[in-house]
Design a protein around this motif. Structure first.
Motif, PDB file in Angstrom:
ATOM      1  N   CYS A  30       3.098  -8.529  -4.434  1.00 38.54           N
ATOM      2  CA  CYS A  30       3.187  -8.096  -3.034  1.00 38.54           C
ATOM      3  C   CYS A  30       4.545  -7.530  -2.668  1.00 38.54           C
ATOM      4  CB  CYS A  30       2.796  -9.229  -2.102  1.00 38.54           C
ATOM      5  SG  CYS A  30       1.022  -9.451  -2.193  1.00 38.54           S
ATOM      6  N   ALA A  31       5.612  -8.058  -3.241  1.00 39.61           N
ATOM      7  CA  ALA A  31       6.933  -7.495  -2.953  1.00 39.61           C
ATOM      8  C   ALA A  31       6.996  -6.058  -3.459  1.00 39.61           C
ATOM      9  CB  ALA A  31       8.033  -8.347  -3.587  1.00 39.61           C
ATOM     10  N   VAL A 123       9.092  -6.361  -8.210  1.00 33.75           N
ATOM     11  CA  VAL A 123      10.178  -6.763  -7.322  1.00 33.75           C
ATOM     12  C   VAL A 123      10.161  -8.286  -7.235  1.00 33.75           C
ATOM     13  CG1 VAL A 123      11.083  -6.622  -4.971  1.00 33.75           C
ATOM     14  CG2 VAL A 123       9.994  -4.614  -6.016  1.00 33.75           C
ATOM     15  N   PRO A 124      11.273  -8.940  -7.601  1.00 28.55           N
ATOM     16  CA  PRO A 124      11.298 -10.403  -7.531  1.00 28.55           C
ATOM     17  C   PRO A 124      11.262 -10.873  -6.077  1.00 28.55           C
ATOM     18  CG  PRO A 124      13.453  -9.556  -8.150  1.00 28.55           C
ATOM     19  CD  PRO A 124      12.532  -8.376  -8.073  1.00 28.55           C
ATOM     20  N   SER A 125      10.715 -12.064  -5.895  1.00 23.79           N
ATOM     21  CA  SER A 125      10.579 -12.619  -4.553  1.00 23.79           C
ATOM     22  C   SER A 125      10.654 -14.138  -4.648  1.00 23.79           C
ATOM     23  CB  SER A 125       9.230 -12.177  -3.981  1.00 23.79           C
ATOM     24  OG  SER A 125       9.049 -12.632  -2.684  1.00 23.79           O
ATOM     25  N   ASP A 126      11.494 -14.758  -3.809  1.00 16.54           N
ATOM     26  CA  ASP A 126      11.572 -16.218  -3.836  1.00 16.54           C
ATOM     27  C   ASP A 126      10.411 -16.818  -3.033  1.00 16.54           C
ATOM     28  OD1 ASP A 126      12.243 -16.250  -1.090  1.00 16.54           O
ATOM     29  OD2 ASP A 126      14.390 -16.424  -1.487  1.00 16.54           O
ATOM     30  N   VAL A 127      10.345 -18.135  -2.993  1.00 14.45           N
ATOM     31  CA  VAL A 127       9.228 -18.830  -2.351  1.00 14.45           C
ATOM     32  C   VAL A 127       9.123 -18.478  -0.866  1.00 14.45           C
ATOM     33  CG1 VAL A 127       8.280 -21.106  -1.756  1.00 14.45           C
ATOM     34  CG2 VAL A 127       9.253 -20.717  -4.022  1.00 14.45           C
TER      35      VAL A 127
END
Length: 169
Positions: A30-31, A123-127
């Protein structure tokens, strides 16, 4: 049946942007979809948008919400609605139930085969960012039609409560 992890490829040529989804497309992408929606909103010379789901085995509701966001990002800028190409009956049914025909032209066969597609980097995404994106995606889906509003209201309320609790804590 073996389900492959999802991935996204894209191509842009002569005003036509193609976004092709592969495998099991879930919230982890989603990112990437969100960044693509933001970039498309500012792409000069964009004349057509095609989302190709023929190689997708599954698209979860969060990813669907961001596909809707992609369409909304270009709304009013294109002469015709964005196109979704989907030949999987389960995915076609899901798009129909979710009301995607109000925002997209849905077809089974590609209008044109594109040039070389390039992998979009994940694209990395945190919690926290992921939870916020899941909430945003489902709010978008809820605005599409009454069925979606009823379907996703409990999830949205739960996520809003979690978001409020994390901001307090």
């Amino acid at each position: 049946m073996l389900i492959h992890e999802g991935r996204i490829k894209a191509a842009y040529d002569a005003g036509v942007f193609v976004l092709k989804l592969y495998g099991d497309v879930r919230l982890t992408l989603c990112a990437t979809l969100d960044r693509q929606a933001q970039q498309l909103a500012g792409t000069p010379g964009l004349t057509s948008l095609i989302i190709d789901l023929r190689d997708a085995t599954n698209v979860d509701s969060t990813a669907l919400g961001f596909l809707a966001k992609v369409a909304m990002a270009v709304q009013g800028r294109l002469a015709e609605r964005p196109t979704i190409v989907a030949d999987n009956p389960d995915i076609q049914r899901m798009l129909d139930v979710m009301g995607f025909s109000s925002f997209f032209t849905l077809v089974e066969a590609p209008i044109t085969e594109t040039q070389e597609l390039a992998d979009l980097p994940e694209v990395p995404s945190d919690v926290e960012e992921t939870r916020h994106r899941i909430l945003e995606a489902h709010r978008i889906l809820m605005r599409m039609n009454e069925h979606n509003r009823e379907e996703f209201q409990p999830l949205v309320e739960m996520l809003e409560a979690q978001e409020a609790a994390s901001q307090r804590g």
